[in-house]
Design a protein around this motif. Sequence first.
Motif, PDB file in Angstrom:
ATOM      1  N   ARG A  97     -21.524  -2.866 -28.007  1.00  0.00           N
ATOM      2  CA  ARG A  97     -21.550  -4.049 -28.851  1.00  0.00           C
ATOM      3  C   ARG A  97     -21.064  -3.725 -30.252  1.00  0.00           C
ATOM      4  NH1 ARG A  97     -25.829  -6.165 -31.895  1.00  0.00           N
ATOM      5  NH2 ARG A  97     -27.123  -4.451 -31.143  1.00  0.00           N
ATOM      6  N   VAL A  98     -20.266  -4.613 -30.838  1.00  0.00           N
ATOM      7  CA  VAL A  98     -19.779  -4.423 -32.207  1.00  0.00           C
ATOM      8  C   VAL A  98     -20.925  -4.653 -33.182  1.00  0.00           C
ATOM      9  CG1 VAL A  98     -18.184  -5.225 -33.984  1.00  0.00           C
ATOM     10  CG2 VAL A  98     -17.450  -5.178 -31.589  1.00  0.00           C
ATOM     11  N   VAL A  99     -21.170  -3.663 -34.063  1.00  0.00           N
ATOM     12  CA  VAL A  99     -22.256  -3.799 -35.042  1.00  0.00           C
ATOM     13  C   VAL A  99     -21.761  -3.741 -36.481  1.00  0.00           C
ATOM     14  CG1 VAL A  99     -24.005  -2.881 -33.475  1.00  0.00           C
ATOM     15  CG2 VAL A  99     -22.746  -1.313 -34.983  1.00  0.00           C
ATOM     16  N   HIS A 100     -20.498  -3.392 -36.671  1.00  0.00           N
ATOM     17  CA  HIS A 100     -19.966  -3.341 -38.029  1.00  0.00           C
ATOM     18  C   HIS A 100     -18.443  -3.361 -37.975  1.00  0.00           C
ATOM     19  CE1 HIS A 100     -19.214  -2.007 -42.158  1.00  0.00           C
ATOM     20  NE2 HIS A 100     -20.450  -2.340 -42.409  1.00  0.00           N
ATOM     21  N   VAL A 101     -17.845  -4.093 -38.903  1.00  0.00           N
ATOM     22  CA  VAL A 101     -16.387  -4.163 -38.984  1.00  0.00           C
ATOM     23  C   VAL A 101     -15.982  -4.045 -40.446  1.00  0.00           C
ATOM     24  CG1 VAL A 101     -14.312  -5.517 -38.512  1.00  0.00           C
ATOM     25  CG2 VAL A 101     -16.297  -5.712 -36.988  1.00  0.00           C
ATOM     26  N   ASN A 125      -5.469   0.114 -29.665  1.00  0.00           N
ATOM     27  CA  ASN A 125      -6.760  -0.545 -29.443  1.00  0.00           C
ATOM     28  C   ASN A 125      -7.494  -0.019 -28.215  1.00  0.00           C
ATOM     29  OD1 ASN A 125      -6.042  -2.230 -31.605  1.00  0.00           O
ATOM     30  ND2 ASN A 125      -5.152  -3.765 -30.246  1.00  0.00           N
ATOM     31  N   ALA A 126      -6.979   1.019 -27.588  1.00  0.00           N
ATOM     32  CA  ALA A 126      -7.506   1.472 -26.301  1.00  0.00           C
ATOM     33  C   ALA A 126      -8.968   1.892 -26.371  1.00  0.00           C
ATOM     34  CB  ALA A 126      -6.652   2.617 -25.758  1.00  0.00           C
ATOM     35  N   VAL A 127      -9.364   2.599 -27.433  1.00  0.00           N
ATOM     36  CA  VAL A 127     -10.764   3.040 -27.529  1.00  0.00           C
ATOM     37  C   VAL A 127     -11.683   1.833 -27.684  1.00  0.00           C
ATOM     38  CG1 VAL A 127     -12.431   4.373 -28.871  1.00  0.00           C
ATOM     39  CG2 VAL A 127     -10.139   5.299 -28.472  1.00  0.00           C
ATOM     40  N   ALA A 128     -11.307   0.896 -28.550  1.00  0.00           N
ATOM     41  CA  ALA A 128     -12.112  -0.315 -28.746  1.00  0.00           C
ATOM     42  C   ALA A 128     -12.221  -1.100 -27.441  1.00  0.00           C
ATOM     43  CB  ALA A 128     -11.504  -1.186 -29.847  1.00  0.00           C
ATOM     44  N   ASN A 129     -11.117  -1.215 -26.716  1.00  0.00           N
ATOM     45  CA  ASN A 129     -11.139  -1.937 -25.445  1.00  0.00           C
ATOM     46  C   ASN A 129     -12.032  -1.241 -24.423  1.00  0.00           C
ATOM     47  OD1 ASN A 129      -9.444  -4.055 -26.209  1.00  0.00           O
ATOM     48  ND2 ASN A 129      -7.587  -2.906 -25.687  1.00  0.00           N
ATOM     49  N   ALA A 130     -11.975   0.090 -24.391  1.00  0.00           N
ATOM     50  CA  ALA A 130     -12.790   0.844 -23.433  1.00  0.00           C
ATOM     51  C   ALA A 130     -14.278   0.704 -23.754  1.00  0.00           C
ATOM     52  CB  ALA A 130     -12.379   2.321 -23.444  1.00  0.00           C
ATOM     53  N   LEU A 131     -14.619   0.744 -25.028  1.00  0.00           N
ATOM     54  CA  LEU A 131     -16.025   0.589 -25.428  1.00  0.00           C
ATOM     55  C   LEU A 131     -16.526  -0.810 -25.078  1.00  0.00           C
ATOM     56  CD1 LEU A 131     -15.797   2.371 -28.888  1.00  0.00           C
ATOM     57  CD2 LEU A 131     -17.217   3.134 -26.969  1.00  0.00           C
ATOM     58  N   GLN A 132     -15.711  -1.797 -25.378  1.00  0.00           N
ATOM     59  CA  GLN A 132     -16.103  -3.180 -25.081  1.00  0.00           C
ATOM     60  C   GLN A 132     -16.271  -3.392 -23.579  1.00  0.00           C
ATOM     61  OE1 GLN A 132     -13.343  -6.663 -25.736  1.00  0.00           O
ATOM     62  NE2 GLN A 132     -14.774  -7.022 -27.426  1.00  0.00           N
ATOM     63  N   ALA A 133     -15.348  -2.853 -22.784  1.00  0.00           N
ATOM     64  CA  ALA A 133     -15.428  -2.996 -21.329  1.00  0.00           C
ATOM     65  C   ALA A 133     -16.662  -2.306 -20.755  1.00  0.00           C
ATOM     66  CB  ALA A 133     -14.165  -2.433 -20.684  1.00  0.00           C
ATOM     67  N   ALA A 134     -17.127  -1.245 -21.440  1.00  0.00           N
ATOM     68  CA  ALA A 134     -18.293  -0.501 -20.965  1.00  0.00           C
ATOM     69  C   ALA A 134     -19.609  -1.099 -21.460  1.00  0.00           C
ATOM     70  CB  ALA A 134     -18.191   0.960 -21.407  1.00  0.00           C
ATOM     71  N   GLY A 135     -19.523  -2.242 -22.151  1.00  0.00           N
ATOM     72  CA  GLY A 135     -20.742  -2.925 -22.581  1.00  0.00           C
ATOM     73  C   GLY A 135     -21.253  -2.550 -23.954  1.00  0.00           C
ATOM     74  N   GLU A 146      -2.880  -5.268 -43.766  1.00  0.00           N
ATOM     75  CA  GLU A 146      -2.647  -5.214 -42.322  1.00  0.00           C
ATOM     76  C   GLU A 146      -1.850  -3.983 -41.918  1.00  0.00           C
ATOM     77  OE1 GLU A 146      -1.457  -8.718 -40.330  1.00  0.00           O
ATOM     78  OE2 GLU A 146      -2.733 -10.030 -41.533  1.00  0.00           O
ATOM     79  N   VAL A 147      -1.326  -3.248 -42.899  1.00  0.00           N
ATOM     80  CA  VAL A 147      -0.662  -1.979 -42.593  1.00  0.00           C
ATOM     81  C   VAL A 147      -1.697  -0.959 -42.133  1.00  0.00           C
ATOM     82  CG1 VAL A 147       0.664  -0.072 -43.569  1.00  0.00           C
ATOM     83  CG2 VAL A 147       1.233  -2.421 -44.194  1.00  0.00           C
ATOM     84  N   TRP A 148      -2.919  -1.063 -42.719  1.00  0.00           N
ATOM     85  CA  TRP A 148      -3.987  -0.135 -42.367  1.00  0.00           C
ATOM     86  C   TRP A 148      -4.763  -0.678 -41.183  1.00  0.00           C
ATOM     87  CZ3 TRP A 148      -3.510   4.307 -44.833  1.00  0.00           C
ATOM     88  CH2 TRP A 148      -2.875   4.313 -46.071  1.00  0.00           C
ATOM     89  N   LEU A 149      -5.278   0.224 -40.372  1.00  0.00           N
ATOM     90  CA  LEU A 149      -6.088  -0.183 -39.229  1.00  0.00           C
ATOM     91  C   LEU A 149      -7.500  -0.534 -39.682  1.00  0.00           C
ATOM     92  CD1 LEU A 149      -4.976   2.525 -36.635  1.00  0.00           C
ATOM     93  CD2 LEU A 149      -4.175   0.167 -36.816  1.00  0.00           C
ATOM     94  N   ASP A 150      -8.120  -1.481 -38.988  1.00  0.00           N
ATOM     95  CA  ASP A 150      -9.499  -1.860 -39.290  1.00  0.00           C
ATOM     96  C   ASP A 150     -10.456  -0.885 -38.612  1.00  0.00           C
ATOM     97  OD1 ASP A 150      -8.412  -3.948 -40.642  1.00  0.00           O
ATOM     98  OD2 ASP A 150      -9.014  -5.505 -39.213  1.00  0.00           O
ATOM     99  N   ARG A 151     -11.601  -0.675 -39.234  1.00  0.00           N
ATOM    100  CA  ARG A 151     -12.606   0.230 -38.681  1.00  0.00           C
ATOM    101  C   ARG A 151     -13.710  -0.590 -38.023  1.00  0.00           C
ATOM    102  NH1 ARG A 151     -14.126   2.641 -43.110  1.00  0.00           N
ATOM    103  NH2 ARG A 151     -16.222   1.790 -43.289  1.00  0.00           N
ATOM    104  N   VAL A 152     -13.934  -0.333 -36.749  1.00  0.00           N
ATOM    105  CA  VAL A 152     -14.920  -1.089 -35.978  1.00  0.00           C
ATOM    106  C   VAL A 152     -15.944  -0.113 -35.393  1.00  0.00           C
ATOM    107  CG1 VAL A 152     -15.287  -2.683 -34.061  1.00  0.00           C
ATOM    108  CG2 VAL A 152     -13.170  -2.807 -35.390  1.00  0.00           C
ATOM    109  N   THR A 153     -17.221  -0.459 -35.527  1.00  0.00           N
ATOM    110  CA  THR A 153     -18.280   0.398 -34.998  1.00  0.00           C
ATOM    111  C   THR A 153     -19.003  -0.316 -33.866  1.00  0.00           C
ATOM    112  OG1 THR A 153     -18.593   1.417 -37.166  1.00  0.00           O
ATOM    113  CG2 THR A 153     -20.353   1.713 -35.569  1.00  0.00           C
ATOM    114  N   PHE A 154     -19.169   0.397 -32.765  1.00  0.00           N
ATOM    115  CA  PHE A 154     -19.856  -0.119 -31.579  1.00  0.00           C
ATOM    116  C   PHE A 154     -21.165   0.647 -31.389  1.00  0.00           C
ATOM    117  CE2 PHE A 154     -15.423  -1.022 -30.932  1.00  0.00           C
ATOM    118  CZ  PHE A 154     -15.347  -2.169 -30.145  1.00  0.00           C
ATOM    119  N   MET A 155     -22.140  -0.020 -30.792  1.00  0.00           N
ATOM    120  CA  MET A 155     -23.383   0.662 -30.425  1.00  0.00           C
ATOM    121  C   MET A 155     -23.751   0.319 -28.988  1.00  0.00           C
ATOM    122  SD  MET A 155     -25.958   0.795 -33.712  1.00  0.00           S
ATOM    123  CE  MET A 155     -26.871   2.146 -32.921  1.00  0.00           C
ATOM    124  N   HIS A 156     -24.405   1.282 -28.349  1.00  0.00           N
ATOM    125  CA  HIS A 156     -24.940   1.097 -26.996  1.00  0.00           C
ATOM    126  C   HIS A 156     -26.260   1.838 -26.977  1.00  0.00           C
ATOM    127  CE1 HIS A 156     -25.378   1.306 -22.620  1.00  0.00           C
ATOM    128  NE2 HIS A 156     -24.472   0.335 -22.544  1.00  0.00           N
TER     129      HIS A 156
END
Length: 205
Positions: free
Chosen positions: A131-135, A119-129, A141-151
């Motif tokens: 915003r999640v725009v798509h999930v 989760n390190a990339v997601a955490n770094a993006l969130q900490a840098a401000g 649950e074996v597969w990872l979820d895809r999360v998109t951030f925008m700034h």
Amino acid sequence: MSLTARRFAEKPAQRIDVPKVSKLSREDAARLPLLDRVLLQEHDRHANRLADIRRVADKLGALDDIVQAAQADGAYIEIDHVRQSFFNYRPSQFGRRVNAVVLQAADTISSWRNPKAINAVANALQAAGWRVVHVEGGSSEVWLDRVTFMHGHRAVETTCMRQWVIDAIEAGHITADTPGRHPATDTGKPLNDSLTADTQAAGDR
């Protein structure tokens, strides 16, 4: 000298040049000597990868801090997978669509289901401000979820574990209004109920 160092230090027995030919059909390629076929395929692979990089080259410099922060949390960035996403996103209903950069941590044996690393990339993006725009929830649950951030007008598509998404929902970063397919939409239908739902969701964008 290591085996790898020796490989690069040794001079090849003969010079190898990529054959200069126009685009070949499968039938024409099958008639070429095996060495030429191998070289042509590698040449095409390299050219395609360079094209991938050119599409996102002007966006990568702004992600250096995100990469460093993720690596400090134990992530090993999948450099081979850095490319322009197949999907585009917009910050709001009327915003301009933006192609995202794919940036994700490797799900290696050494970091297998290690939440901090995965989760390190997601955490770094969130900490840098950012915003999640798509999930988009994985088929299970074996597969990872895809999360998109925008700034602003920048977008990054990454992957994380389901628990990260659940925690983000509880924290209010992901809501029922967030586009995609995830637990906050509360459809009453398990995310792993059908593998076709992911395909349908992608086609709707």
